[in-house]
Motif scaffolding. Structure first.
Motif, PDB file in Angstrom:
ATOM      1  N   GLU A  39     -41.454  26.337  -1.890  1.00  0.00           N
ATOM      2  CA  GLU A  39     -41.423  27.806  -1.923  1.00  0.00           C
ATOM      3  C   GLU A  39     -42.475  28.390  -0.989  1.00  0.00           C
ATOM      4  O   GLU A  39     -42.211  29.369  -0.283  1.00  0.00           O
ATOM      5  N   SER A  40     -43.661  27.784  -0.982  1.00  0.00           N
ATOM      6  CA  SER A  40     -44.728  28.272  -0.109  1.00  0.00           C
ATOM      7  C   SER A  40     -44.347  28.105   1.355  1.00  0.00           C
ATOM      8  O   SER A  40     -44.624  28.979   2.180  1.00  0.00           O
ATOM      9  N   LYS A  42     -41.275  28.086   2.562  1.00  0.00           N
ATOM     10  CA  LYS A  42     -40.257  29.100   2.857  1.00  0.00           C
ATOM     11  C   LYS A  42     -40.905  30.466   3.050  1.00  0.00           C
ATOM     12  O   LYS A  42     -40.548  31.218   3.966  1.00  0.00           O
ATOM     13  N   GLU A  43     -41.843  30.800   2.170  1.00  0.00           N
ATOM     14  CA  GLU A  43     -42.537  32.095   2.256  1.00  0.00           C
ATOM     15  C   GLU A  43     -43.324  32.183   3.565  1.00  0.00           C
ATOM     16  O   GLU A  43     -43.324  33.214   4.237  1.00  0.00           O
ATOM     17  N   ASN A  44     -43.968  31.094   3.934  1.00  0.00           N
ATOM     18  CA  ASN A  44     -44.730  31.052   5.178  1.00  0.00           C
ATOM     19  C   ASN A  44     -43.805  31.268   6.370  1.00  0.00           C
ATOM     20  O   ASN A  44     -44.118  32.031   7.297  1.00  0.00           O
ATOM     21  N   ARG A  46     -40.887  32.817   6.312  1.00  0.00           N
ATOM     22  CA  ARG A  46     -40.410  34.196   6.249  1.00  0.00           C
ATOM     23  C   ARG A  46     -41.471  35.139   6.820  1.00  0.00           C
ATOM     24  O   ARG A  46     -41.162  36.033   7.621  1.00  0.00           O
ATOM     25  N   LEU A  47     -42.736  34.941   6.433  1.00  0.00           N
ATOM     26  CA  LEU A  47     -43.800  35.812   6.919  1.00  0.00           C
ATOM     27  C   LEU A  47     -44.000  35.654   8.426  1.00  0.00           C
ATOM     28  O   LEU A  47     -44.260  36.636   9.137  1.00  0.00           O
ATOM     29  N   THR A 107     -52.006  37.310   5.093  1.00  0.00           N
ATOM     30  CA  THR A 107     -50.985  36.756   4.202  1.00  0.00           C
ATOM     31  C   THR A 107     -50.642  35.331   4.610  1.00  0.00           C
ATOM     32  O   THR A 107     -50.561  34.433   3.766  1.00  0.00           O
ATOM     33  N   LYS A 111     -51.248  31.994   2.474  1.00  0.00           N
ATOM     34  CA  LYS A 111     -50.150  31.052   2.190  1.00  0.00           C
ATOM     35  C   LYS A 111     -50.507  29.658   2.705  1.00  0.00           C
ATOM     36  O   LYS A 111     -50.213  28.657   2.056  1.00  0.00           O
TER      37      LYS A 111
END
Length: 175
Positions: A39-40, A42-44, A46-47, A107, A111
């Motif tokens: 998840e981290s 994917k979030e990274n 995305r950011l 951010t 992350k």
């Protein structure tokens, strides 16, 4: 002796169950860490995409403002006021872009720190798992040795009881 043997078997069984339960919990924790890690990541990603898109949008907006500024200079109509306004807008845009980039940078950094922490926790978990497996193997080996000792003691006691019965029988027969 049989009771001691039974107690030893029960103790071994309890130890094995406790260790199995601990191993299951560790595996569940590993799965949670893997999920959080994914998840981290994917979030990274995305950011990072958002930052790239934001930079492109800001570049396009800045380019548009630069074209407008050139047009205003070419036209020489209201140069001072229009130029001040355009510079103000451009400055605000740059400040906005810088703030957004800083926010996205923070951010991403957070992350990445979280990702490093998860990787560290996963490494610790893997080390703990290996250590637990070694302790489990050591306990199993000790229980096997204890079982062999108990069985050997039981066999010796059975032989002694048999010898005593035979001796008793011989003594009774000789009377």
């Amino acid at each position: 002796e049989e009771r001691a043997y039974s107690e030893l078997e029960k103790h071994g069984s309890r130890q094995t169950k406790i260790q199995n339960d601990q191993l299951v919990k560790l595996m569940e924790h590993a799965d949670e860490l893997r999920t959080k890690h994914a998840e981290s990541q994917k979030e990274n990603e995305r950011l990072s995409r958002e930052l790239s898109e934001s930079e492109n949008a800001h570049k396009q907006a800045a380019a548009e403002f630069q074209r407008q500024l050139k047009f205003l200079e070419d036209e020489k109509a209201g140069v001072g006021k229009s130029l001040d306004n355009a510079n103000t807008v451009l400055l605000k845009l740059r400040e906005s872009k810088m703030k957004r980039e800083e926010e996205l940078g923070r951010t991403i950094s957070e992350k990445q720190d979280s990702l490093l922490k998860l990787e560290s926790e996963f490494s610790e978990f893997a080390a703990d798992k290996n250590s637990d497996a070694e302790r489990l193997q050591s306990t199993i080996e000790q229980l096997e040795r204890d079982l062999q000792q108990a069985m050997s003691s039981r066999d010796a006691l059975k032989k002694r009881v048999h010898d005593l019965k035979r001796h008793f029988s011989d003594a009774i027969n000789s009377m």
